[in-house]
Design a protein around this motif. Sequence first.
Motif, PDB file in Angstrom:
ATOM      1  N   THR A  16       0.782  -1.231   0.007  1.00  0.00           N
ATOM      2  CA  THR A  16      -0.001   0.124   0.108  1.00  0.00           C
ATOM      3  C   THR A  16       1.009   1.203   0.051  1.00  0.00           C
ATOM      4  N   ALA A  17       2.275   1.270   0.516  1.00  0.00           N
ATOM      5  CA  ALA A  17       2.939   2.249   0.424  1.00  0.00           C
ATOM      6  C   ALA A  17       3.419   2.527  -1.087  1.00  0.00           C
ATOM      7  N   LEU A  18       2.788   2.026  -1.928  1.00  0.00           N
ATOM      8  CA  LEU A  18       3.012   2.617  -3.273  1.00  0.00           C
ATOM      9  C   LEU A  18       2.113   4.133  -3.483  1.00  0.00           C
ATOM     10  N   GLU A  19       1.224   4.081  -2.539  1.00  0.00           N
ATOM     11  CA  GLU A  19       0.609   5.415  -2.490  1.00  0.00           C
ATOM     12  C   GLU A  19       1.380   6.369  -1.814  1.00  0.00           C
ATOM     13  N   PRO A  20       1.788   7.331  -2.251  1.00  0.00           N
ATOM     14  CA  PRO A  20       2.747   8.302  -1.668  1.00  0.00           C
ATOM     15  C   PRO A  20       2.217   8.941  -0.439  1.00  0.00           C
ATOM     16  N   SER A  21       1.088   8.871   0.018  1.00  0.00           N
ATOM     17  CA  SER A  21       0.566   9.415   1.425  1.00  0.00           C
ATOM     18  C   SER A  21       1.018   8.481   2.380  1.00  0.00           C
ATOM     19  N   VAL A  22       1.305   6.987   2.331  1.00  0.00           N
ATOM     20  CA  VAL A  22       1.688   6.335   3.076  1.00  0.00           C
ATOM     21  C   VAL A  22       2.985   6.459   3.687  1.00  0.00           C
ATOM     22  N   VAL A  23       3.403   6.601   4.917  1.00  0.00           N
ATOM     23  CA  VAL A  23       4.486   6.881   5.388  1.00  0.00           C
ATOM     24  C   VAL A  23       5.126   5.898   6.386  1.00  0.00           C
ATOM     25  N   ALA A  24       4.209   5.274   6.951  1.00  0.00           N
ATOM     26  CA  ALA A  24       4.571   4.103   8.032  1.00  0.00           C
ATOM     27  C   ALA A  24       3.828   2.798   7.694  1.00  0.00           C
ATOM     28  N   SER A  25       4.626   1.687   7.321  1.00  0.00           N
ATOM     29  CA  SER A  25       3.890   0.523   7.117  1.00  0.00           C
ATOM     30  C   SER A  25       4.236  -0.438   8.417  1.00  0.00           C
ATOM     31  N   VAL A  26       3.371  -1.099   8.958  1.00  0.00           N
ATOM     32  CA  VAL A  26       3.711  -2.190   9.919  1.00  0.00           C
ATOM     33  C   VAL A  26       3.295  -3.471   9.457  1.00  0.00           C
ATOM     34  N   MET A  27       4.222  -4.518   9.335  1.00  0.00           N
ATOM     35  CA  MET A  27       4.171  -5.606   8.644  1.00  0.00           C
ATOM     36  C   MET A  27       4.064  -6.744   9.922  1.00  0.00           C
ATOM     37  N   SER A  28       3.004  -7.117  10.368  1.00  0.00           N
ATOM     38  CA  SER A  28       2.969  -7.991  11.472  1.00  0.00           C
ATOM     39  C   SER A  28       2.792  -9.417  11.088  1.00  0.00           C
ATOM     40  N   GLN A  29       3.733 -10.558  11.098  1.00  0.00           N
ATOM     41  CA  GLN A  29       3.829 -11.812  10.790  1.00  0.00           C
ATOM     42  C   GLN A  29       3.426 -11.939   9.148  1.00  0.00           C
ATOM     43  N   PRO A  30       3.946 -11.083   8.260  1.00  0.00           N
ATOM     44  CA  PRO A  30       3.683 -11.312   6.815  1.00  0.00           C
ATOM     45  C   PRO A  30       3.707 -12.594   6.509  1.00  0.00           C
ATOM     46  N   ALA A  31       2.718 -13.420   6.190  1.00  0.00           N
ATOM     47  CA  ALA A  31       2.689 -14.771   5.750  1.00  0.00           C
ATOM     48  C   ALA A  31       2.288 -15.310   4.294  1.00  0.00           C
ATOM     49  N   MET A  32       2.084 -13.953   3.332  1.00  0.00           N
ATOM     50  CA  MET A  32       2.070 -14.241   2.071  1.00  0.00           C
ATOM     51  C   MET A  32       2.965 -13.605   1.498  1.00  0.00           C
ATOM     52  N   PRO A  33       3.497 -14.063   0.219  1.00  0.00           N
ATOM     53  CA  PRO A  33       3.252 -15.518  -0.457  1.00  0.00           C
ATOM     54  C   PRO A  33       3.436 -16.598   0.289  1.00  0.00           C
ATOM     55  N   ALA A  34       2.888 -17.834   0.018  1.00  0.00           N
ATOM     56  CA  ALA A  34       3.414 -18.739   0.891  1.00  0.00           C
ATOM     57  C   ALA A  34       4.457 -19.374   0.973  1.00  0.00           C
ATOM     58  N   PRO A  35       4.872 -19.537   2.062  1.00  0.00           N
ATOM     59  CA  PRO A  35       6.534 -19.767   2.160  1.00  0.00           C
ATOM     60  C   PRO A  35       7.075 -21.399   1.780  1.00  0.00           C
ATOM     61  N   ILE A  36       6.759 -21.490   0.411  1.00  0.00           N
ATOM     62  CA  ILE A  36       7.319 -22.803  -0.045  1.00  0.00           C
ATOM     63  C   ILE A  36       8.580 -22.913  -0.748  1.00  0.00           C
ATOM     64  N   GLY A  37       9.581 -23.499  -0.198  1.00  0.00           N
ATOM     65  CA  GLY A  37      10.880 -23.500  -1.095  1.00  0.00           C
ATOM     66  C   GLY A  37      11.490 -21.976  -0.814  1.00  0.00           C
ATOM     67  N   HIS A  38      12.762 -21.979  -0.946  1.00  0.00           N
ATOM     68  CA  HIS A  38      13.528 -20.754  -0.523  1.00  0.00           C
ATOM     69  C   HIS A  38      12.912 -19.552  -1.134  1.00  0.00           C
ATOM     70  N   GLY A  39      12.527 -19.475  -2.600  1.00  0.00           N
ATOM     71  CA  GLY A  39      12.145 -18.441  -3.315  1.00  0.00           C
ATOM     72  C   GLY A  39      10.659 -17.827  -2.537  1.00  0.00           C
ATOM     73  N   GLY A  40       9.917 -18.580  -2.051  1.00  0.00           N
ATOM     74  CA  GLY A  40       8.637 -18.447  -1.598  1.00  0.00           C
ATOM     75  C   GLY A  40       8.767 -17.883  -0.011  1.00  0.00           C
ATOM     76  N   ARG A  41      10.013 -18.435   0.668  1.00  0.00           N
ATOM     77  CA  ARG A  41      10.090 -17.974   2.064  1.00  0.00           C
ATOM     78  C   ARG A  41      10.779 -16.352   1.999  1.00  0.00           C
ATOM     79  N   ALA A  42      11.567 -16.016   0.900  1.00  0.00           N
ATOM     80  CA  ALA A  42      12.136 -14.795   0.792  1.00  0.00           C
ATOM     81  C   ALA A  42      11.098 -13.795   0.371  1.00  0.00           C
ATOM     82  N   ALA A  43      10.190 -14.075  -0.409  1.00  0.00           N
ATOM     83  CA  ALA A  43       9.443 -13.420  -1.429  1.00  0.00           C
ATOM     84  C   ALA A  43       8.559 -12.185  -0.488  1.00  0.00           C
ATOM     85  N   LEU A  44       8.143 -11.176  -1.182  1.00  0.00           N
ATOM     86  CA  LEU A  44       7.570 -10.162  -0.563  1.00  0.00           C
ATOM     87  C   LEU A  44       6.008  -9.864  -1.324  1.00  0.00           C
TER      88      LEU A  44
END
Length: 298
Positions: free
Chosen positions: A171-199
């Motif tokens: 949502t910080a693609l919107e310029p008015s967003v200046v503070a993002s709190v990511m609490s236990q971001p669980a997606m994308p599904a953490p399958i394989g190294h790529g999935g575990r590292a993905a945003l």
Amino acid sequence: MRQSRRQVAAFDPAPWGRAHTGGQRHGRTRSGGGAARRQQIGPEFEAFDFPHDTHTYEVFRGGSGPAVLVLHETPGLHPGVIDFARRLVSAGYTVFLPSLFGRPVVPATGREVARSMLRVCVAREFTKVADRTSPVVGWLRALAASAHGECGGPGVGVVGMCFTGGFALATALEPSVVASVMSQPAMPAPIGHGGRAALGLDPEDLATITARADDDLRVLGLRFTNDRGCPPERFETLRASLGASFEAIEVDSSLGNAAGIAPSAHSVLTISLVDERGHPTRVALDRVLTFLAEQLRR
């Protein structure tokens, strides 16, 4: 320190072998919906419909002051999420609670999680691909821009949890967003190294947010150290992408940890919260409040 009942009752809301939830009537343009038919979540909040593009979601609004969007976790706007929003109202913020999926106020039971996950699985507005920005982010950006226009101030804060944790960053693609709190971001599904590292962001969108991190965007991430749903590789990606603009809080949930936190703990700000001064989850919650104040009350 002994666990509270809330923590003992915690379950793992990220069983990656099963489907994720869907959006009921939300996500489809609709009309009508008078106040008499609306679900009430508490006297602090009033409901309204927010349309953008082809989607309309119900939003609950309460409080006054700088705007903060609170994006609920699975299975929906359960009582723990609403309690967190009440804290923000008490702290002097205008809180916007969109109901993206699930049934508001219904407790976060395992059955309700499964019910909600099945619906999200078939909802096109929620992309589950590692390097794609979810279509619902366009709607969230529009809500953030509208909230900032209404409330003013330095900008908007966004708090996402579990399934929506990554949306707080997107949502910080919107310029008015200046503070993002990511609490236990669980997606994308953490399958394989790529999935575990993905945003869960298009490369171009990630580049835009990285550039914003060099300017006015600040990001706070929270996770339990033993959480399989939100693995450490994801936070390593955030550190590498955002540098000093990213702050991580990783609460010890290893076996035998001093606070007695269950190894299965997942929801830092809600289900697994032990609301006792000095407890690691309460310390994390207090830091979220301070972080928002630093960015939104400048």
